[in-house]
Design an enzyme around this catalytic site. Structure first.
Site, mmCIF file in Angstrom:
data_model
loop_
_atom_site.group_PDB
_atom_site.id
_atom_site.type_symbol
_atom_site.label_atom_id
_atom_site.label_comp_id
_atom_site.label_asym_id
_atom_site.label_seq_id
_atom_site.Cartn_x
_atom_site.Cartn_y
_atom_site.Cartn_z
ATOM 1 N N SER A 176 0.832 -1.202 0.000
ATOM 2 C CA SER A 176 0.000 0.000 0.000
ATOM 3 C C SER A 176 0.865 1.250 0.000
ATOM 4 O O SER A 176 1.978 1.252 0.546
ATOM 5 C CB SER A 176 -0.859 -0.024 1.267
ATOM 6 N N THR A 223 0.519 3.490 1.829
ATOM 7 C CA THR A 223 0.671 3.905 3.225
ATOM 8 C C THR A 223 2.093 3.643 3.744
ATOM 9 O O THR A 223 2.528 4.267 4.706
ATOM 10 C CB THR A 223 -0.410 3.218 4.101
ATOM 11 N N TYR A 258 -1.704 -0.603 10.710
ATOM 12 C CA TYR A 258 -1.986 -1.208 9.400
ATOM 13 C C TYR A 258 -0.808 -0.983 8.453
ATOM 14 O O TYR A 258 -0.323 -1.917 7.804
ATOM 15 C CB TYR A 258 -3.266 -0.601 8.793
ATOM 16 N N LYS A 301 2.223 -3.646 6.521
ATOM 17 C CA LYS A 301 2.643 -3.702 5.111
ATOM 18 C C LYS A 301 4.160 -3.538 5.017
ATOM 19 O O LYS A 301 4.814 -4.237 4.240
ATOM 20 C CB LYS A 301 1.923 -2.617 4.300
ATOM 21 N N PHE A 304 -2.427 2.653 -4.651
ATOM 22 C CA PHE A 304 -2.886 3.946 -4.167
ATOM 23 C C PHE A 304 -4.350 3.771 -3.751
ATOM 24 O O PHE A 304 -4.621 2.895 -2.941
ATOM 25 C CB PHE A 304 -2.504 5.046 -5.187
HETATM 26 P P1 NAD Z 1 -11.049 -6.817 1.188
HETATM 27 O O1 NAD Z 1 -11.298 -6.753 2.653
HETATM 28 O O2 NAD Z 1 -12.183 -6.550 0.273
HETATM 29 O O3 NAD Z 1 -10.391 -8.201 0.787
HETATM 30 C C1 NAD Z 1 -9.538 -8.910 1.637
HETATM 31 C C2 NAD Z 1 -10.024 -10.341 1.654
HETATM 32 O O4 NAD Z 1 -9.182 -11.109 2.508
HETATM 33 C C3 NAD Z 1 -11.441 -10.477 2.206
HETATM 34 O O5 NAD Z 1 -12.198 -11.273 1.310
HETATM 35 C C4 NAD Z 1 -11.269 -11.156 3.557
HETATM 36 O O6 NAD Z 1 -12.365 -11.993 3.853
HETATM 37 C C5 NAD Z 1 -9.992 -11.938 3.333
HETATM 38 N N1 NAD Z 1 -9.175 -12.213 4.536
HETATM 39 C C6 NAD Z 1 -8.730 -11.333 5.467
HETATM 40 N N2 NAD Z 1 -7.969 -11.977 6.384
HETATM 41 C C7 NAD Z 1 -7.928 -13.281 6.006
HETATM 42 C C8 NAD Z 1 -7.294 -14.433 6.514
HETATM 43 N N3 NAD Z 1 -6.555 -14.399 7.637
HETATM 44 N N4 NAD Z 1 -7.462 -15.608 5.880
HETATM 45 C C9 NAD Z 1 -8.214 -15.691 4.740
HETATM 46 N N5 NAD Z 1 -8.839 -14.624 4.216
HETATM 47 C C10 NAD Z 1 -8.686 -13.427 4.829
HETATM 48 O O7 NAD Z 1 -9.846 -5.793 0.899
HETATM 49 P P2 NAD Z 1 -9.274 -5.279 -0.484
HETATM 50 O O8 NAD Z 1 -9.603 -3.852 -0.598
HETATM 51 O O9 NAD Z 1 -9.627 -6.213 -1.553
HETATM 52 O O10 NAD Z 1 -7.723 -5.373 -0.161
HETATM 53 C C11 NAD Z 1 -6.925 -6.482 -0.575
HETATM 54 C C12 NAD Z 1 -5.513 -6.256 -0.120
HETATM 55 O O11 NAD Z 1 -5.028 -5.022 -0.651
HETATM 56 C C13 NAD Z 1 -5.353 -6.149 1.400
HETATM 57 O O12 NAD Z 1 -4.164 -6.784 1.777
HETATM 58 C C14 NAD Z 1 -5.255 -4.659 1.630
HETATM 59 O O13 NAD Z 1 -4.526 -4.351 2.788
HETATM 60 C C15 NAD Z 1 -4.516 -4.200 0.385
HETATM 61 N N6 NAD Z 1 -4.766 -2.809 0.045
HETATM 62 C C16 NAD Z 1 -6.047 -2.355 -0.092
HETATM 63 C C17 NAD Z 1 -6.274 -1.018 -0.372
HETATM 64 C C18 NAD Z 1 -7.681 -0.479 -0.477
HETATM 65 O O14 NAD Z 1 -7.874 0.722 -0.337
HETATM 66 N N7 NAD Z 1 -8.693 -1.292 -0.742
HETATM 67 C C19 NAD Z 1 -5.191 -0.130 -0.547
HETATM 68 C C20 NAD Z 1 -3.905 -0.643 -0.428
HETATM 69 C C21 NAD Z 1 -3.700 -1.980 -0.129
#
Ligand code: NAD
Ligand code: UDP
Length: 331
Positions: free
Chosen positions: A124, A126, A148, A152, A177
């Site tokens: 991320s 972040t 958080y 990362k 982003f």
């Molecule tokens: P999301 O919450 O929609 O998807 C994450 C998925 O992981 C969910 O389906 C959840 O059920 C599953 N999950 C969480 N912990 C788990 C575990 N221990 N075992 C199995 N499944 C698990 O989030 P997203 O927006 O799709 O984000 C995906 C990744 O991208 C994450 O790692 C997040 O930190 C990263 N990210 C997201 C953003 C954003 O703004 N959406 C920005 C930067 C990075």
């Protein structure tokens, strides 16, 4: 290739599963559904007319993860599973460190054991903390502003050290982003199980009347209009960035910003959403949210050059697609 996708039922994971299937790969999804629904996978199957192997398991459960690696030939791992609420991470740091760091450790260990050398990680922007914008991949990571963000930074370090110790291991650290928008079918999009934390799902839910008012966290930042500025990237572009990262994976550590390079303020996004969709989004100005920075946008030249990938969709597509999904979405 056969690709293991952790968190594949979630927002970014589901769009990436779609893109991987469309590119001719097979996917195995591991997801504990803590922030997603299994029906999302059915919708991807419907859209692509392809199968997905799904295991409803927790990636922090080492023996379950091991049995998946034992029983399937896996060519690459895409690790999306993680908890992602910045504000919740401040209140529940242990839960965040445990879930996000232990899952990375367990997957890296399984890759080592079963000799799987392609790993794509959801990092991320972040991690840049309070660096100067636009953020560049080779900036020193001083300190993330929240637990958080630290999860990362730590996961990136773990994977970097694994690559240093094993010259055959290739890892791509993709620093997203602000992913927003939805697939054009309106079938898959961002559908958090609880009250949303991010701006766009909040806007769509207020527009739909699920929530009364948007709270704008501060109008006194040193930005174009006082509200926070972010680099909003359409999730479909982001998903294609993952396919490009896989296609261009080099041995060692590959770090890429996946953004658009353009900043948009909260006021600008709300106004665009209202105009594009002809809806009203009532809002009030409240205090700044703790841990927030004024501006965050990417330098995207490295991804453009090395991955031959560029975000093609803009704010208008983002607002239209996010609203189409929200209108169709039934809890
Ligand atoms: P999301 O919450 O929609 O998807 C994450 C998925 O992981 C969910 O389906 C959840 O059920 C599953 N999950 C969480 N912990 C788990 C575990 N221990 N075992 C199995 N499944 C698990 O989030 P997203 O927006 O799709 O984000 C995906 C990744 O991208 C994450 O790692 C997040 O930190 C990263 N990210 C997201 C953003 C954003 O703004 N959406 C920005 C930067 C990075
Ligand atoms: N934001 C806001 N109200 C909300 C959610 C977010 O004003 O309900 C602002 C936030 O302060 C930031 C921008 O919108 O300036 C994007 O926030 P988001 O949480 O979506 O992403 P992040 O801050 O993690 O980049």
């Amino acid at each position: 290739m056969q690709i293991l996708v952790t968190g594949g039922a979630g927002y970014i994971g589901s769009h990436t599963c779609f893109a991987l299937l469309e590119a001719g790969h097979r996917v195995i999804v591991l997801d504990n559904l803590c922030n997603s629904k299994v029906s999302t996978l059915d919708k991807i199957k419907l859209l692509t007319n392809k199968e997905i192997i799904f295991y409803p398991l927790d990636v922090t459960n080492e023996s379950s993860v091991d049995s998946i690696f034992l029983n399937h030939r896996i060519d690459a791992v895409f690790h999306f599973a993680g908890l992602k609420s910045v504000s919740e991470s401040v209140k529940k740091p242990l839960e965040y460190y445990y879930n996000n760091v232990v899952s990375t450790l367990i997957l890296a260990k399984a890759c080592q054991k079963y000799n799987i050398n392609k790993f794509i990680f959801s990092s991320s922007a972040t991690v840049y903390g309070r660096n100067k914008v636009p953020f560049l991949e080779d900036s020193e990571l001083m300190s993330a502003t929240t637990p958080y963000g630290e999860t990362k930074v730590i996961s990136e370090r773990i994977l970097t050290d694994v690559a240093k110790a094993n010259s055959e291991f290739s890892v791509s650290l993709l620093r997203y982003f602000n992913p927003v928008g939805a697939h054009k079918s309106g079938l898959i999009g961002e559908a958090p199980n609880n009250i949303p934390n991010n701006l766009m799902p909040y806007i769509t839910q207020v527009a739909k009347g699920k929530m009364r008012k948007l709270k704008i966290f501060g109008d006194d930042y040193p930005t174009v209009d006082g509200s926070g500025v972010r680099d909003y990237i359409h999730v479909v572009d982001l998903a294609l960035g993952h396919v490009a990262a896989l296609n261009n994976l080099l041995p060692g550590v590959n770090v890429y910003n996946l953004g658009t390079g353009k900043g948009t303020s909260v006021f600008q996004l709300v106004k665009a959403f209202e105009e594009v969709n002809n809806v009203h989004v009532p809002y009030e100005i409240t205090n700044r949210r703790s841990g927030d920075i004024a501006e965050c946008y990417a330098d995207v030249s490295k991804a453009e050059k090395e991955l031959k990938w560029k975000a093609k969709l803009g704010i208008i597509d983002i607002c239209r697609d996010a609203w189409r999904f929200e209108k169709k979405y039934e809890v």
